[in-house]
Design a protein around this motif. Sequence first.
Motif, PDB file in Angstrom:
ATOM      1  N   VAL A   1       0.867  -1.182   0.000  1.00  0.00           N
ATOM      2  CA  VAL A   1       0.000   0.000   0.000  1.00  0.00           C
ATOM      3  C   VAL A   1       0.902   1.230   0.000  1.00  0.00           C
ATOM      4  CG1 VAL A   1      -1.741   1.331   1.269  1.00  0.00           C
ATOM      5  CG2 VAL A   1      -1.837  -1.177   1.265  1.00  0.00           C
ATOM      6  N   THR A   2       0.593   2.173  -0.891  1.00  0.00           N
ATOM      7  CA  THR A   2       1.339   3.427  -0.952  1.00  0.00           C
ATOM      8  C   THR A   2       0.413   4.600  -0.671  1.00  0.00           C
ATOM      9  OG1 THR A   2       0.980   3.653  -3.337  1.00  0.00           O
ATOM     10  CG2 THR A   2       3.008   2.521  -2.630  1.00  0.00           C
ATOM     11  N   ALA A   3       1.028   5.713  -0.275  1.00  0.00           N
ATOM     12  CA  ALA A   3       0.268   6.945  -0.026  1.00  0.00           C
ATOM     13  C   ALA A   3       1.042   8.126  -0.602  1.00  0.00           C
ATOM     14  CB  ALA A   3       0.046   7.145   1.466  1.00  0.00           C
ATOM     15  N   ALA A   4       0.329   9.035  -1.237  1.00  0.00           N
ATOM     16  CA  ALA A   4       0.885  10.287  -1.753  1.00  0.00           C
ATOM     17  C   ALA A   4      -0.093  11.402  -1.415  1.00  0.00           C
ATOM     18  CB  ALA A   4       1.102  10.211  -3.261  1.00  0.00           C
ATOM     19  N   GLU A   5       0.413  12.574  -1.142  1.00  0.00           N
ATOM     20  CA  GLU A   5      -0.431  13.714  -0.754  1.00  0.00           C
ATOM     21  C   GLU A   5      -0.128  14.899  -1.655  1.00  0.00           C
ATOM     22  OE1 GLU A   5      -3.122  15.939   0.770  1.00  0.00           O
ATOM     23  OE2 GLU A   5      -2.796  14.137   1.969  1.00  0.00           O
ATOM     24  N   THR A   6      -1.176  15.579  -2.091  1.00  0.00           N
ATOM     25  CA  THR A   6      -0.956  16.840  -2.795  1.00  0.00           C
ATOM     26  C   THR A   6      -0.664  17.912  -1.747  1.00  0.00           C
ATOM     27  OG1 THR A   6      -3.299  17.476  -2.709  1.00  0.00           O
ATOM     28  CG2 THR A   6      -2.567  16.203  -4.646  1.00  0.00           C
ATOM     29  N   ASP A   7      -0.102  19.026  -2.187  1.00  0.00           N
ATOM     30  CA  ASP A   7       0.061  20.149  -1.267  1.00  0.00           C
ATOM     31  C   ASP A   7      -1.326  20.614  -0.831  1.00  0.00           C
ATOM     32  OD1 ASP A   7       2.812  20.006  -1.633  1.00  0.00           O
ATOM     33  OD2 ASP A   7       2.841  21.585  -3.164  1.00  0.00           O
ATOM     34  N   PHE A   8      -1.414  21.115   0.393  1.00  0.00           N
ATOM     35  CA  PHE A   8      -2.691  21.613   0.914  1.00  0.00           C
ATOM     36  C   PHE A   8      -2.853  23.055   0.440  1.00  0.00           C
ATOM     37  CE2 PHE A   8      -1.061  18.400   3.774  1.00  0.00           C
ATOM     38  CZ  PHE A   8      -2.158  17.570   3.970  1.00  0.00           C
ATOM     39  N   ALA A   9      -4.021  23.374  -0.117  1.00  0.00           N
ATOM     40  CA  ALA A   9      -4.221  24.701  -0.706  1.00  0.00           C
ATOM     41  C   ALA A   9      -5.436  25.396  -0.107  1.00  0.00           C
ATOM     42  CB  ALA A   9      -4.400  24.580  -2.212  1.00  0.00           C
ATOM     43  N   HIS A  10      -5.278  26.721   0.050  1.00  0.00           N
ATOM     44  CA  HIS A  10      -6.360  27.634   0.429  1.00  0.00           C
ATOM     45  C   HIS A  10      -6.192  28.843  -0.481  1.00  0.00           C
ATOM     46  CE1 HIS A  10      -8.997  30.279   2.630  1.00  0.00           C
ATOM     47  NE2 HIS A  10      -7.992  31.089   2.936  1.00  0.00           N
ATOM     48  N   GLY A  11      -6.990  28.838  -1.566  1.00  0.00           N
ATOM     49  CA  GLY A  11      -6.802  29.887  -2.570  1.00  0.00           C
ATOM     50  C   GLY A  11      -5.394  29.774  -3.139  1.00  0.00           C
ATOM     51  N   THR A  12      -4.635  30.880  -3.048  1.00  0.00           N
ATOM     52  CA  THR A  12      -3.259  30.866  -3.542  1.00  0.00           C
ATOM     53  C   THR A  12      -2.262  30.459  -2.455  1.00  0.00           C
ATOM     54  OG1 THR A  12      -3.003  33.213  -3.047  1.00  0.00           O
ATOM     55  CG2 THR A  12      -3.756  32.629  -5.287  1.00  0.00           C
ATOM     56  N   GLN A  13      -2.737  30.266  -1.240  1.00  0.00           N
ATOM     57  CA  GLN A  13      -1.870  29.869  -0.127  1.00  0.00           C
ATOM     58  C   GLN A  13      -1.709  28.351  -0.137  1.00  0.00           C
ATOM     59  OE1 GLN A  13      -0.501  32.308   1.965  1.00  0.00           O
ATOM     60  NE2 GLN A  13      -1.426  33.563   0.357  1.00  0.00           N
ATOM     61  N   THR A  14      -0.496  27.870   0.139  1.00  0.00           N
ATOM     62  CA  THR A  14      -0.282  26.424   0.196  1.00  0.00           C
ATOM     63  C   THR A  14       0.554  26.051   1.421  1.00  0.00           C
ATOM     64  OG1 THR A  14       1.715  26.492  -1.165  1.00  0.00           O
ATOM     65  CG2 THR A  14      -0.385  26.114  -2.318  1.00  0.00           C
ATOM     66  N   ILE A  15       0.325  24.855   1.883  1.00  0.00           N
ATOM     67  CA  ILE A  15       1.162  24.204   2.886  1.00  0.00           C
ATOM     68  C   ILE A  15       1.660  22.947   2.190  1.00  0.00           C
ATOM     69  CG2 ILE A  15       1.229  23.038   5.119  1.00  0.00           C
ATOM     70  CD1 ILE A  15      -1.029  24.929   6.029  1.00  0.00           C
ATOM     71  N   PRO A  16       2.965  22.762   2.079  1.00  0.00           N
ATOM     72  CA  PRO A  16       3.481  21.616   1.331  1.00  0.00           C
ATOM     73  C   PRO A  16       3.114  20.282   1.980  1.00  0.00           C
ATOM     74  CG  PRO A  16       5.287  22.887   2.300  1.00  0.00           C
ATOM     75  CD  PRO A  16       4.020  23.594   2.629  1.00  0.00           C
ATOM     76  N   ALA A  17       2.939  19.283   1.143  1.00  0.00           N
ATOM     77  CA  ALA A  17       2.631  17.931   1.628  1.00  0.00           C
ATOM     78  C   ALA A  17       3.704  17.459   2.600  1.00  0.00           C
ATOM     79  CB  ALA A  17       2.519  16.959   0.453  1.00  0.00           C
ATOM     80  N   SER A  18       4.927  17.897   2.411  1.00  0.00           N
ATOM     81  CA  SER A  18       6.030  17.468   3.278  1.00  0.00           C
ATOM     82  C   SER A  18       5.914  17.999   4.707  1.00  0.00           C
ATOM     83  CB  SER A  18       7.372  17.880   2.662  1.00  0.00           C
ATOM     84  OG  SER A  18       7.415  19.290   2.504  1.00  0.00           O
ATOM     85  N   ASP A  19       4.940  18.850   4.967  1.00  0.00           N
ATOM     86  CA  ASP A  19       4.665  19.303   6.338  1.00  0.00           C
ATOM     87  C   ASP A  19       3.673  18.360   7.033  1.00  0.00           C
ATOM     88  OD1 ASP A  19       6.367  21.424   6.072  1.00  0.00           O
ATOM     89  OD2 ASP A  19       4.816  22.969   5.933  1.00  0.00           O
ATOM     90  N   ALA A  20       3.360  17.246   6.383  1.00  0.00           N
ATOM     91  CA  ALA A  20       2.395  16.290   6.943  1.00  0.00           C
ATOM     92  C   ALA A  20       3.031  14.918   7.111  1.00  0.00           C
ATOM     93  CB  ALA A  20       1.169  16.190   6.033  1.00  0.00           C
ATOM     94  N   THR A  21       2.536  14.172   8.080  1.00  0.00           N
ATOM     95  CA  THR A  21       2.988  12.792   8.290  1.00  0.00           C
ATOM     96  C   THR A  21       1.800  11.841   8.242  1.00  0.00           C
ATOM     97  OG1 THR A  21       2.808  12.979  10.699  1.00  0.00           O
ATOM     98  CG2 THR A  21       4.961  13.466   9.721  1.00  0.00           C
ATOM     99  N   TYR A  22       2.092  10.590   7.953  1.00  0.00           N
ATOM    100  CA  TYR A  22       1.111   9.509   7.886  1.00  0.00           C
ATOM    101  C   TYR A  22       1.602   8.445   8.854  1.00  0.00           C
ATOM    102  CZ  TYR A  22      -1.718   5.794   5.585  1.00  0.00           C
ATOM    103  OH  TYR A  22      -2.598   4.779   5.289  1.00  0.00           O
ATOM    104  N   THR A  23       0.827   8.210   9.917  1.00  0.00           N
ATOM    105  CA  THR A  23       1.170   7.198  10.915  1.00  0.00           C
ATOM    106  C   THR A  23       0.147   6.075  10.811  1.00  0.00           C
ATOM    107  OG1 THR A  23       2.046   8.926  12.349  1.00  0.00           O
ATOM    108  CG2 THR A  23       1.596   6.789  13.366  1.00  0.00           C
TER     109      THR A  23
END
Length: 173
Positions: free
Chosen positions: A85-107
């Motif tokens: 099983v694999t997981a990939a995340e897009t960057d989190f977006a709010h309008g033009t603002q983003t939080i990169p996927a690399s700021d998230a973890t999967y436990t």
Amino acid sequence: MRARILSAAAVAAVLAMTQPGLAVADEADDPSTTVTFVVTSGALSLSVPAFASLGSGAPGTTISSPIGPCTVTDDRALLSASWTVTAAETDFAHGTQTIPASDATYTVGSVTTTGTITVTPTNVTLSNAAQTVLTGTAGVGDNTATWDPTVSVNVPASAVGGLYTGTLTQSVS
């Protein structure tokens, strides 16, 4: 009577020649029947929640929550099955603002299985590229694995308030 015996012998000879799989048992032999059947096999599949809300938090904090149960169902009925099983995340977006996927973890958390399968979880820092989060090995017959992963996002101190959305894509192969 003699005509009947000859007729039965003639029928047996014709059957033996025209249907080779049909054997006529000798009176001294114990008759036997070959019995066969087919064990059907199915597919390898993954079910995941369609939507998850992690809640809310201020800039500079971590927002974290289980996203709901995920289940691998392996109905391939194999002798030595394995899957990943694999997981990939897009960057989190709010309008033009983003939080990169690399700021998230999967436990992964705890995994419950049915059938025979050895499962190894791997916690990851998410990214836009697929990463292995769970492997199943030495599976025999049909089996399942269920877990409720926690996704945590480290919200940067510079984040602008609002609803951020990203897409977590999980797959099994």
